[in-house]
Design a protein around this motif. Sequence first.
Motif, PDB file in Angstrom:
ATOM      1  N   ASP A  36       0.861  -1.188   0.000  1.00  0.00           N
ATOM      2  CA  ASP A  36       0.000   0.000   0.000  1.00  0.00           C
ATOM      3  C   ASP A  36       0.895   1.235   0.000  1.00  0.00           C
ATOM      4  O   ASP A  36       2.014   1.193  -0.518  1.00  0.00           O
ATOM      5  N   SER A  37       0.428   2.338   0.572  1.00  0.00           N
ATOM      6  CA  SER A  37       1.176   3.594   0.513  1.00  0.00           C
ATOM      7  C   SER A  37       2.574   3.486   1.120  1.00  0.00           C
ATOM      8  O   SER A  37       3.502   4.161   0.674  1.00  0.00           O
ATOM      9  N   TYR A  38       2.752   2.658   2.133  1.00  0.00           N
ATOM     10  CA  TYR A  38       4.037   2.544   2.819  1.00  0.00           C
ATOM     11  C   TYR A  38       5.157   2.103   1.876  1.00  0.00           C
ATOM     12  O   TYR A  38       6.335   2.322   2.157  1.00  0.00           O
ATOM     13  N   SER A  39       4.791   1.447   0.778  1.00  0.00           N
ATOM     14  CA  SER A  39       5.787   0.887  -0.140  1.00  0.00           C
ATOM     15  C   SER A  39       5.847   1.603  -1.479  1.00  0.00           C
ATOM     16  O   SER A  39       6.532   1.146  -2.395  1.00  0.00           O
ATOM     17  N   THR A  40       5.109   2.713  -1.612  1.00  0.00           N
ATOM     18  CA  THR A  40       5.104   3.434  -2.888  1.00  0.00           C
ATOM     19  C   THR A  40       6.298   4.388  -2.987  1.00  0.00           C
ATOM     20  O   THR A  40       6.873   4.795  -1.986  1.00  0.00           O
ATOM     21  N   PHE A  41       6.646   4.715  -4.213  1.00  0.00           N
ATOM     22  CA  PHE A  41       7.501   5.860  -4.524  1.00  0.00           C
ATOM     23  C   PHE A  41       7.343   6.156  -6.007  1.00  0.00           C
ATOM     24  O   PHE A  41       7.383   5.244  -6.840  1.00  0.00           O
ATOM     25  N   GLU A  42       7.154   7.412  -6.304  1.00  0.00           N
ATOM     26  CA  GLU A  42       6.875   7.839  -7.678  1.00  0.00           C
ATOM     27  C   GLU A  42       7.953   7.335  -8.646  1.00  0.00           C
ATOM     28  O   GLU A  42       9.151   7.483  -8.407  1.00  0.00           O
ATOM     29  N   GLY A  43       7.486   6.712  -9.733  1.00  0.00           N
ATOM     30  CA  GLY A  43       8.399   6.227 -10.760  1.00  0.00           C
ATOM     31  C   GLY A  43       8.875   4.804 -10.546  1.00  0.00           C
ATOM     32  O   GLY A  43       9.611   4.275 -11.378  1.00  0.00           O
ATOM     33  N   TRP A  71      12.030   1.680   2.726  1.00  0.00           N
ATOM     34  CA  TRP A  71      12.430   0.438   3.398  1.00  0.00           C
ATOM     35  C   TRP A  71      12.837  -0.625   2.396  1.00  0.00           C
ATOM     36  O   TRP A  71      13.816  -1.358   2.610  1.00  0.00           O
ATOM     37  N   TRP A  72      12.095  -0.730   1.274  1.00  0.00           N
ATOM     38  CA  TRP A  72      12.370  -1.805   0.320  1.00  0.00           C
ATOM     39  C   TRP A  72      13.649  -1.548  -0.471  1.00  0.00           C
ATOM     40  O   TRP A  72      14.382  -2.487  -0.801  1.00  0.00           O
ATOM     41  N   HIS A  73      13.930  -0.282  -0.763  1.00  0.00           N
ATOM     42  CA  HIS A  73      15.167   0.039  -1.462  1.00  0.00           C
ATOM     43  C   HIS A  73      16.368  -0.217  -0.550  1.00  0.00           C
ATOM     44  O   HIS A  73      17.398  -0.764  -0.994  1.00  0.00           O
ATOM     45  N   LEU A  74      16.234   0.140   0.724  1.00  0.00           N
ATOM     46  CA  LEU A  74      17.286  -0.137   1.691  1.00  0.00           C
ATOM     47  C   LEU A  74      17.558  -1.637   1.790  1.00  0.00           C
ATOM     48  O   LEU A  74      18.716  -2.069   1.836  1.00  0.00           O
ATOM     49  N   PHE A  75      16.481  -2.420   1.826  1.00  0.00           N
ATOM     50  CA  PHE A  75      16.639  -3.870   1.935  1.00  0.00           C
ATOM     51  C   PHE A  75      17.330  -4.440   0.704  1.00  0.00           C
ATOM     52  O   PHE A  75      18.271  -5.231   0.805  1.00  0.00           O
ATOM     53  N   ILE A  76      16.836  -4.068  -0.465  1.00  0.00           N
ATOM     54  CA  ILE A  76      17.377  -4.620  -1.714  1.00  0.00           C
ATOM     55  C   ILE A  76      18.853  -4.264  -1.880  1.00  0.00           C
ATOM     56  O   ILE A  76      19.681  -5.129  -2.203  1.00  0.00           O
ATOM     57  N   LYS A  77      19.204  -3.017  -1.649  1.00  0.00           N
ATOM     58  CA  LYS A  77      20.603  -2.605  -1.788  1.00  0.00           C
ATOM     59  C   LYS A  77      21.474  -3.245  -0.721  1.00  0.00           C
ATOM     60  O   LYS A  77      22.606  -3.665  -0.991  1.00  0.00           O
ATOM     61  N   GLN A  80      22.161  -6.748  -1.735  1.00  0.00           N
ATOM     62  CA  GLN A  80      22.668  -6.871  -3.106  1.00  0.00           C
ATOM     63  C   GLN A  80      21.691  -7.650  -3.987  1.00  0.00           C
ATOM     64  O   GLN A  80      22.077  -8.473  -4.806  1.00  0.00           O
ATOM     65  N   ASP A  81      20.412  -7.361  -3.795  1.00  0.00           N
ATOM     66  CA  ASP A  81      19.367  -7.992  -4.593  1.00  0.00           C
ATOM     67  C   ASP A  81      18.859  -7.005  -5.643  1.00  0.00           C
ATOM     68  O   ASP A  81      19.409  -5.913  -5.799  1.00  0.00           O
ATOM     69  N   VAL A  82      17.821  -7.389  -6.372  1.00  0.00           N
ATOM     70  CA  VAL A  82      17.273  -6.528  -7.420  1.00  0.00           C
ATOM     71  C   VAL A  82      15.753  -6.460  -7.277  1.00  0.00           C
ATOM     72  O   VAL A  82      15.114  -7.409  -6.822  1.00  0.00           O
ATOM     73  N   LEU A  83      15.188  -5.330  -7.678  1.00  0.00           N
ATOM     74  CA  LEU A  83      13.740  -5.173  -7.650  1.00  0.00           C
ATOM     75  C   LEU A  83      13.133  -5.836  -8.877  1.00  0.00           C
ATOM     76  O   LEU A  83      13.501  -5.533 -10.001  1.00  0.00           O
ATOM     77  N   GLY A 217      11.769   5.774  10.345  1.00  0.00           N
ATOM     78  CA  GLY A 217      10.864   4.637  10.326  1.00  0.00           C
ATOM     79  C   GLY A 217      11.179   3.652   9.212  1.00  0.00           C
ATOM     80  O   GLY A 217      11.108   2.431   9.403  1.00  0.00           O
ATOM     81  N   MET A 218      11.517   4.164   8.048  1.00  0.00           N
ATOM     82  CA  MET A 218      11.892   3.292   6.925  1.00  0.00           C
ATOM     83  C   MET A 218      13.115   2.453   7.282  1.00  0.00           C
ATOM     84  O   MET A 218      13.159   1.240   7.003  1.00  0.00           O
ATOM     85  N   ALA A 219      14.090   3.094   7.903  1.00  0.00           N
ATOM     86  CA  ALA A 219      15.299   2.368   8.314  1.00  0.00           C
ATOM     87  C   ALA A 219      14.966   1.314   9.375  1.00  0.00           C
ATOM     88  O   ALA A 219      15.527   0.208   9.360  1.00  0.00           O
ATOM     89  N   GLN A 220      14.049   1.648  10.274  1.00  0.00           N
ATOM     90  CA  GLN A 220      13.643   0.678  11.302  1.00  0.00           C
ATOM     91  C   GLN A 220      12.970  -0.537  10.671  1.00  0.00           C
ATOM     92  O   GLN A 220      13.202  -1.679  11.089  1.00  0.00           O
ATOM     93  N   ILE A 221      12.120  -0.301   9.674  1.00  0.00           N
ATOM     94  CA  ILE A 221      11.452  -1.414   8.988  1.00  0.00           C
ATOM     95  C   ILE A 221      12.494  -2.318   8.343  1.00  0.00           C
ATOM     96  O   ILE A 221      12.461  -3.544   8.495  1.00  0.00           O
ATOM     97  N   ASN A 222      13.422  -1.729   7.615  1.00  0.00           N
ATOM     98  CA  ASN A 222      14.473  -2.516   6.980  1.00  0.00           C
ATOM     99  C   ASN A 222      15.287  -3.290   8.015  1.00  0.00           C
ATOM    100  O   ASN A 222      15.575  -4.483   7.826  1.00  0.00           O
ATOM    101  N   ASP A 223      15.639  -2.636   9.099  1.00  0.00           N
ATOM    102  CA  ASP A 223      16.440  -3.297  10.132  1.00  0.00           C
ATOM    103  C   ASP A 223      15.705  -4.496  10.723  1.00  0.00           C
ATOM    104  O   ASP A 223      16.311  -5.555  10.955  1.00  0.00           O
ATOM    105  N   GLN A 224      14.409  -4.333  10.975  1.00  0.00           N
ATOM    106  CA  GLN A 224      13.649  -5.425  11.592  1.00  0.00           C
ATOM    107  C   GLN A 224      13.444  -6.584  10.620  1.00  0.00           C
ATOM    108  O   GLN A 224      13.495  -7.754  11.012  1.00  0.00           O
ATOM    109  N   ILE A 225      13.207  -6.268   9.355  1.00  0.00           N
ATOM    110  CA  ILE A 225      13.094  -7.331   8.346  1.00  0.00           C
ATOM    111  C   ILE A 225      14.420  -8.080   8.228  1.00  0.00           C
ATOM    112  O   ILE A 225      14.467  -9.319   8.239  1.00  0.00           O
TER     113      ILE A 225
END
Length: 241
Positions: A36-43, A71-77, A80-83, A217-225
């Motif tokens: 939902d909105s928590y995972s959006t980013f324009e483009g 959060w998802w970009h932090l996790f992927i980078k 070393q994964d890809v979207l 908050g985004m960093a916290q989500i990535n850290d917890q995942i």
Amino acid sequence: MKNLWTVYLLIMSALCYSLTGLGQSHTPKKVSILGDSYSTFEGYLTPDSNYNWYYKIPRQKNDVRKVSQTWWHLFIKGHQDVLETNNSFSGATICYTGYHKDDYSRESFVARMYNLGHPDIIFIFGATNDSWADSPIGDYQYSDWKTAQLYSFRPAMAYMLAHMVKQYPDTKIYFLLNDGLKDSINKSVIEICKHYNIDCIKLTGIDKQSGHPSIKGMAQINDQISAYIKKERTGHLAGNR
């Protein structure tokens, strides 16, 4: 003779490096998000007609400015994964009932769950809007769903997971459970994830601005995942599903 000994040492070092796995390159995993909105980013949404909440020209009451802060970009980078696909839709509910009891069947998680590409990992980050919109909770139901029942949360949640585990049989699926949701939603998510053997990562203490994750908050989500997955992969998880 000295040169031969040097060559021998170099060869043995390279062999040991390879045998210990240190010389093996990382194979990037393809990561998809159903959110939902928590995972959006324009483009960065597929399809690009999905509604955004995070824009390149930022909202005044949230400090997230760049996709690299999500959060998802932090996790992927960080891994070393890809979207593969980010199919997130601002305001979307898992079930068909949205805000003001409007019909959200078009943007619901159920409607979008098949459009995630061919990922190795799927993160489902939802239920927030079902909680905020006060969508009907419904009954636990694990088969023989009727369309009318998908307007309630529990049947829709079960329907979604049942179909996703069949659609993506070789994919690791995680459900991210936001903090601050209604108790009935939390209990339902945990129970239904357990039924389908889906890992439920229960987020805690997420910093938010305007109800949405801030940079912190985004960093916290990535850290917890990341912490959860690290424990899972090293066999140190206990009672977190």
